[in-house]
Design a protein around this motif. Structure first.
Motif, mmCIF file in Angstrom:
data_model
loop_
_atom_site.group_PDB
_atom_site.id
_atom_site.type_symbol
_atom_site.label_atom_id
_atom_site.label_comp_id
_atom_site.label_asym_id
_atom_site.label_seq_id
_atom_site.Cartn_x
_atom_site.Cartn_y
_atom_site.Cartn_z
ATOM 1 N N GLN A 157 -18.273 3.093 31.528
ATOM 2 C CA GLN A 157 -19.643 3.418 30.714
ATOM 3 C C GLN A 157 -19.514 4.058 29.994
ATOM 4 O OE1 GLN A 157 -17.833 7.685 32.406
ATOM 5 N NE2 GLN A 157 -18.821 7.349 34.325
ATOM 6 N N ASN A 158 -19.283 2.520 28.487
ATOM 7 C CA ASN A 158 -19.344 2.574 27.107
ATOM 8 C C ASN A 158 -20.847 1.908 27.114
ATOM 9 O OD1 ASN A 158 -19.162 2.085 24.444
ATOM 10 N ND2 ASN A 158 -17.276 2.910 24.435
ATOM 11 N N ARG A 159 -21.977 1.619 27.067
ATOM 12 C CA ARG A 159 -22.793 0.910 27.074
ATOM 13 C C ARG A 159 -22.931 -0.008 25.941
ATOM 14 N NH1 ARG A 159 -27.159 1.051 23.901
ATOM 15 N NH2 ARG A 159 -29.116 -0.210 24.513
ATOM 16 N N ASN A 160 -22.402 0.435 24.754
ATOM 17 C CA ASN A 160 -22.055 -1.210 23.769
ATOM 18 C C ASN A 160 -20.885 -1.829 24.105
ATOM 19 O OD1 ASN A 160 -23.855 -0.350 21.429
ATOM 20 N ND2 ASN A 160 -22.498 0.847 20.865
#
Length: 438
Positions: free
Chosen positions: A221-224
Motif C-alpha cells: 500500500q506504500n505508493r512510493n
C-alpha cells in the motif's frame, strides 16, 4: 563498552559481506556454462534463456517468502540454510544428463539463494541505525558486486584451462562452503544475542503483533515503495543483461582466438563493486540523500554508455575496457540506493519484508528479460544488439524512479530521530553500569 559495540558493529557488517562475497559462485556461474550446455544438449539460446528465467523466478518467489521470514526468524540461520542447499543444487547440476534436470535444479537453486540477501539486510539493519545505514548498505551491496568479480575470475580461469562446463558448478562453490562456516562461527543476528541491551523494542512488538497479511499490506500500500520496486525491476533486467549475456558476446564462436576479449568482461563486475560502495556516498553528498535523483542520474548515464559500447568496435580493447567498467559502475551502483529506500519508506520493523518484495520485483523483471535477450540474439544473429536493449531498459528505469517522492522530516522530527539514533546505536547507561559491576 561503546568502543566494543562499535567494533562488533563493523565485525557483523564485514562477516555478512564476507559470506555474501561467495554467494554468486553458486549463481553467476551459469552464464559461463551456457555455451557448453547449449552445445552438449543441442538447444537454442532462447532455451538457455528459459533456464535462467526459471532460476530468477525461483529467486523472486523466494524473496517474497523469505524476506518476511527474515523479520520473524533468525537471519543468520536462513543464510546458512540457503547457502548450504544451493551448494547441493550446484553439485547435482554438474552431474545432470538432460535439459529438464538442469531446468528443475537451477529453479530450486534460485529459491534457496534468495534466503540470503534479505536476511543479510535484516541483520545489518539490526546492528546499524538510520544515520549510518546508507553507508552500511553501500558496503553490503559492494560485496555482492565483488562476488560477481570473484565468480567471473574463477570462471575465466576454468574456461581458459578448457575445463568442462560441469566444473563451473563444482569448484567455485567450495569457497561458498568455507564462507558459510566462518559466518556460522562469527555472526550474530542482532545486538541482543551478543548481550547488548538495545534494539527497536516498539518495532519488534509491532512486528510480532502483525500477521503475514498485515505486513505485506503495509508494503504494497506504500505508493512510493511500489514505484521504486517497479524501477528496480528494470535496473535488474539491465544488470542481468550484462552479467549473463555479455560473456556470450565476448566468447564468440572461438574463445581461444578472443582471450583478450574474455578478460574484458571482468571489468564489468569490478565496476559494479566500486559503483555499489560509491553510490552510497554519491547519494549522500552530491544528491543530499535524494535516492531517486541519484538512481535516475546513474541510469541515464548507463543508457548512454550502452549505446557507445554498441557503436565501438570490439577489437578496440582500451575503449571497450573503459566502457565495460563504466557500464558496471553506473548500472549496478544505483542498486545500493534502492535498498536504503526500504527502511527509509517503511521503517525498520519491515526491512526484511520490504527488501524481499523489492528484490522479488527485481528478479521477476530480470527473469522476463532473459528469454527476450536470447530471442533477440537468435532472431538477429548479432550479440551486440543486447547493448541497445540494455540502453532502452536503463532509460525506462530512469523515467520510473523520477516519480518517487520522499517526504523530508520536519525540524522536530529530525531532532527526535537524532536522539533516538544516538540512543539505539550504543548500550544504555543501565546496561553499562551492570557490565562494570560484573
Amino acid at each position: 563498552m561503546e568502543k566494543k559495540f562499535r567494533k562488533d558493529q563493523w565485525k557483523m557488517l564485514f562477516v555478512t559481506m564476507f559470506c555474501y562475497l561467495f554467494f554468486y559462485t553458486g549463481r553467476h556461474n551459469f552464464g559461463w556454462a551456457a555455451s557448453g550446455i547449449a552445445k552438449e544438449f543441442n538447444i537454442s539460446f532462447q532455451q538457455v534463456g528459459w533456464i535462467s528465467f526459471a532460476m530468477l523466478m525461483g529467486y523472486a518467489i523466494g524473496q517474497l517468502i523469505n524476506g518476511n521470514l527474515a523479520d520473524r526468524l533468525s537471519p543468520k540461520m536462513m543464510i546458512i540454510t540457503g547457502g548450504g542447499v544451493s551448494i547441493l543444487c550446484n553439485l547435482a547440476i554438474s552431474f545432470a544428463s538432460s535439459y529438464t534436470v538442469i531446468l528443475v535444479l537451477w529453479t530450486l537453486n534460485g529459491y534457496f539463494q534468495s534466503m540470503a540477501w534479505g536476511s543479510g539486510g535484516k541483520l545489518i539493519s539490526n546492528w546499524w541505525n538510520s544515520s549510518e545505514r546508507g553507508k552500511a548498505f553501500g558496503f553490503y551491496t559492494m560485496a555482492a558486486g565483488s562476488s560477481t568479480v570473484l565468480t567471473f575470475f574463477m570462471a575465466l580461469i576454468l574456461v581458459q584451462q578448457e575445463q568442462s562446463w560441469r566444473s563451473l558448478f563444482r569448484y567455485p562453490i567450495l569457497l561458498l562452503a568455507a564462507a558459510l562456516l566462518v559466518f556460522l562461527t562469527v555472526a550474530y543476528s542482532d545486538p541482543k544475542r551478543k548481550g547488548y541491551m538495545i534494539g527497536d523494542e516498539e518495532g519488534e512488538s509491532v512486528a510480532k503483533q502483525e500477521n503475514w497479511k498485515q505486513s505485506y499490506q503495509k508494503v504494497f500500500q506504500n505508493r512510493n515503495f511500489m514505484i521504486a520496486s517497479f524501477a528496480i525491476g528494470f535496473q535488474s533486467m539491465a544488470r542481468y543483461g550484462l552479467i549473463f549475456w555479455v560473456p556470450i558476446h565476448f566468447l564468440g564462436n572461438n574463445y581461444k582466438a578472443s582471450s583478450g576479449n574474455m578478460w574484458l568482461t571482468l571489468l564489468i563486475p569490478i565496476g559494479m563493486a566500486l559503483g555499489a560502495v560509491s553510490f552510497g556516498y554519491i547519494s549522500d553528498f552530491i544528491f543530499n540523500k535524494n535516492r531517486s535523483k541519484s538512481i535516475c542520474t546513474g541510469m541515464i548515464i548507463s543508457c548512454i554508455i550502452a549505446i557507445l559500447i554498441y557503436c565501438v568496435p570490439i577489437h578496440n580493447h582500451l575503449l571497450i575496457g573503459i566502457l565495460m567498467f563504466s557500464s558496471g559502475f553506473f548500472v549496478y551502483g544505483p542498486q545500493a540506493n534502492f535498498w536504503t529506500l526500504s527502511p527509509d519508506l517503511l521503517g525498520t520493523k519491515l526491512v526484511g519484508t520490504g527488501i524481499g518484495i523489492m528484490n522479488m520485483f527485481a528478479y521477476v523483471f530480470a527473469a522476463i528479460g532473459e528469454p527476450l535477450f536470447g530471442r533477440l540474439i537468435d532472431f538477429t544473429g548479432n550479440t551486440a544488439n543486447i547493448f541497445l536493449f540494455v540502453a532502452l531498459i536503463c532509460a525506462i528505469c530512469a523515467t520510473i524512479i523520477s516519480f518517487v517522492k520522499i517526504k523530508k522530516p520536519t525540524v522536530n522530527q529530525q531532532i527526535d530521530h537524532s536522539l533516538s539514533s544516538t540512543h539505539s546505536n550504543y548500550p544504555d547507561s543501565q546496561f553499562l553500569e551492570n557490565q562494570y559491576k560484573h
